[in-house]
Design a protein around this motif. Structure first.
Motif, PDB file in Angstrom:
ATOM      1  N   UNK A 161      51.258  66.394  43.772  1.00 14.67           N
ATOM      2  CA  UNK A 161      51.200  66.079  45.204  1.00 14.67           C
ATOM      3  C   UNK A 161      52.107  64.893  45.509  1.00 14.67           C
ATOM      4  N   UNK A 162      52.010  63.836  44.699  1.00 13.35           N
ATOM      5  CA  UNK A 162      52.842  62.661  44.920  1.00 13.35           C
ATOM      6  C   UNK A 162      54.321  62.938  44.719  1.00 13.35           C
ATOM      7  N   UNK A 163      54.640  63.810  43.762  1.00 16.93           N
ATOM      8  CA  UNK A 163      56.035  64.102  43.437  1.00 16.93           C
ATOM      9  C   UNK A 163      56.679  65.011  44.468  1.00 16.93           C
ATOM     10  N   UNK A 164      56.037  66.146  44.744  1.00 16.62           N
ATOM     11  CA  UNK A 164      56.689  67.181  45.532  1.00 16.62           C
ATOM     12  C   UNK A 164      56.466  67.047  47.036  1.00 16.62           C
ATOM     13  N   UNK A 165      55.363  66.491  47.451  1.00 18.69           N
ATOM     14  CA  UNK A 165      55.119  66.338  48.883  1.00 18.69           C
ATOM     15  C   UNK A 165      55.450  64.942  49.391  1.00 18.69           C
ATOM     16  N   UNK A 166      55.416  63.949  48.495  1.00 23.60           N
ATOM     17  CA  UNK A 166      55.626  62.569  48.943  1.00 23.60           C
ATOM     18  C   UNK A 166      56.822  61.894  48.282  1.00 23.60           C
ATOM     19  N   UNK A 167      57.723  62.658  47.656  1.00 28.34           N
ATOM     20  CA  UNK A 167      58.981  62.116  47.148  1.00 28.34           C
ATOM     21  C   UNK A 167      58.782  60.939  46.196  1.00 28.34           C
ATOM     22  N   UNK A 168      57.734  60.951  45.413  1.00 30.95           N
ATOM     23  CA  UNK A 168      57.410  59.858  44.478  1.00 30.95           C
ATOM     24  C   UNK A 168      56.968  58.587  45.201  1.00 30.95           C
ATOM     25  N   UNK A 169      56.745  58.659  46.501  1.00 31.94           N
ATOM     26  CA  UNK A 169      56.303  57.483  47.253  1.00 31.94           C
ATOM     27  C   UNK A 169      54.793  57.318  47.170  1.00 31.94           C
TER      28      UNK A 169
END
Length: 580
Positions: A354-362
């Motif tokens: 979720x953090x990687x693909x939906x939030x660009x590692x943000x």
């Protein structure tokens, strides 16, 4: 990999094929952001800044510190109201604010003296009795807000006042118009990081203690919702409820003349915030992480970012609020009373994807309920419950939840269908994909989870369901800003209204009490207490911390002096300006 590809397919729907592919093949580390704008020009004299309150819902408009609950109301109040005591970059109170303080040798009594020249926006002086009034409201027997927390409850005589046995709080003494002392039952390090020093203008809003109005009338009063006053750098001129606020410079602000002539705060939907920044319709806006890729390409916008004192979470309803006793109570009949099921649900959640693909590692997987921003107290060695579907299945088997009819979903130990209802908020492009992805995560280990009412709910409807312990909600997804005090009792204590899971235990009580005790003035001792508390919450799992986050701010290049650096003087709103 099957679940990750399902998430990627959801991203294609949300953001388009090419962008989704770049996320999968692109960055593997979070970008590094500046903390201050680069514009060093002299601000213009009559400048106006337009600030977005980024939301799909109107702001509530309860503009009083004791009564508000929404983050947007807090943002609005930051422009016109403030605490008497300032805080430093470690969130500890200082003598740089509108008042100075002294702490007694036994660390139980704090004495404040308000500086000369501190006036409410209507010209009346800020009085020591105005701070007393804040405590009289917070501890009032009819107070129904969420801020009767440890640092208030710990005041001598507050228990009797809160129970209605006395009309006075014995631990608070007003010595003269500008001097007040507060004595606590026990010395606590939370005095330094969680002390309430926000006064309430008794003369303006009306006096509940004198019977001029009821607590309910005060909370709904126009003096709070339409014509509130503070003693901060800007004065409210006009409020369009739920939509916008116009503020103008407070020429008599105690620190000196603010840079901006006027400020407009307005609600801007997440769907158009990028376009608003691009067109220059707003100068300042929090940027949803799912829109980072677009905003970073705008030539007229600088992106600032830092680790936020916040986290998102999945909560489990395992009890109810006892309104008679004013405390949380566990319910052994709750669907999620068995902690093995809660542990399994955490292990089933693929937060990294979720953090990687939906939030660009943000955003990145959260591990404990004390955020990394509290460096002294966050237990970096505690890894929480990492994504492990096999472990999740084993825990469910151990708990007796087995698929007995072969439909792919587990029945409860009595052989009855086991269906959980999940409440989640609407907002932004990723809200629905995230909810669906977690539902799929749980389905992959045999748990049937459905959205409450078959849909996402807006902000107000969501919190009405959660706060009221609506039986339609078994699981809920929310987020917390932690504030400046690492003490978690305001969110997870037995008497905390914010404890929406309604979790309680004697061990939890003991650790939370120890974390605010005199012995906890020793940082190393407090660190060990909170290390043990974090481990307890990972074991009992009243909720799952899902993601820590970076906060992104999009700032127009004409903005001067704006900073999110806690060590910078420019972090204060009265310093901000705009250039020609």
């Amino acid at each position: 990999m099957q679940k990750k590809w399902m998430l990627i397919l959801l991203i294609f729907v949300v953001a388009g094929c090419s962008e989704a592919q770049s996320r999968v093949q692109g960055e593997t580390e979070p970008p590094v952001f500046p903390l201050e704008v680069s514009n060093q020009d002299k601000p213009i004299e009559d400048g106006e800044m337009i600030v977005a309150l980024v939301s799909s819902d109107p702001f509530e408009g309860t503009l009083s510190r004791p009564f508000y609950s929404g983050s947007f109301d807090a943002e609005i109040m930051n422009w016109f109201d403030e605490a008497l005591l300032s805080t430093d970059s470690d969130f500890e109170i200082t003598n740089d604010g509108a008042a100075t303080y002294e702490l007694s040798d036994d660390k139980r009594t704090i004495t404040l003296r308000i500086k000369e020249g501190v006036y409410w926006h209507d010209g009346e002086p800020v009085l020591a009795s105005d701070l007393l009034y804040a405590y009289e409201l917070l501890g009032h027997p009819d107070y129904a807000g969420e801020r009767y927390t440890f640092t208030v409850e710990n005041i001598e005589g507050m228990d009797d006042y809160h129970a209605g046995r006395t009309k006075k709080i014995s631990g608070i003494q007003v010595h003269d118009e500008r001097t007040i002392s507060v004595t606590f039952k026990t010395a606590s390090p939370s005095i330094m990081t969680g002390f309430w020093s926000v006064p309430v203008p008794r003369h303006h809003v009306g006096d509940v203690t004198a019977g001029e109005l009821t607590m309910e009338e005060l909370e709904s009063s126009e003096k709070i919702r339409i014509t509130p006053i503070g003693f901060g750098p800007y004065i409210i001129v006009k409020i369009v409820p739920g939509e916008s606020v116009l503020l103008e410079r407070n020429e008599d602000y105690w620190r000196g003349r603010p840079q901006l002539q006027s400020v407009v705060l307005k609600t801007v939907n997440e769907a158009i915030v990028v376009e608003s920044l691009k067109k220059g319709d707003v100068d300042l806006a929090k940027v949803p992480a799912d829109q980072y890729e677009t905003v970073k390409k705008l030539d007229n916008i600088e992106l600032l970012g830092d680790l936020d004192l916040a986290y998102s979470y999945i909560g489990f309803k395992i009890g109810k609020w006892d309104d008679e006793k004013k405390e949380n109570r566990m319910d052994p009949k709750s669907k999620l009373a068995n902690k093995l099921v809660r542990q399994a649900m955490w292990h089933a959640m693929d937060n990294e994807s979720v953090g990687t693909y939906l939030y660009h590692h943000l955003r990145f997987p959260a591990t404990t309920l004390i955020v990394p921003g509290f460096e002294s107290y966050h237990d970096a060695k505690n890894l929480g419950r990492p994504y492990d579907p096999e472990k999740a299945r084993a825990l469910l088997d151990e708990a007796g939840y087995i698929d007995k009819n072969g439909d792919g979903f587990r029945e409860d130990p009595a052989g009855k269908p086991f269906i959980l209802h999940f409440a989640s908020m609407a907002g932004g492009d990723v809200a629905e994909p995230i909810a669906k992805y977690y539902i799929q995560n749980w389905a992959d280990v045999g748990l049937k989870v459905e959205l409450t009412d078959g849909r996402l709910h807006d902000f107000n409807a969501f919190y009405e369901l959660v706060k009221s312990d609506d039986p339609k909600v078994d699981i809920f997804q929310g987020a917390w800003g932690t504030g400046s005090d690492p003490d978690p009792s305001g969110l997870y204590g037995r008497k905390a209204l914010f404890n929406y899971s309604r979790y309680t235990s004697e061990r939890n009580d003991a650790l939370l009490e120890a974390g605010t005790s005199k012995q906890a003035f020793d940082t190393e001792k407090r660190r060990e207490i909170y290390k043990e508390w974090q481990a307890l919450m990972v074991e009992d799992v009243p909720l799952v911390p899902t993601l820590y986050r970076y906060e992104l701010i999009g700032v127009n290049t004409r903005v001067v002096n704006y900073s999110i650096d806690a060590n910078s003087e420019n972090r204060h709103v009265w310093k901000w300006g705009v250039s020609a």
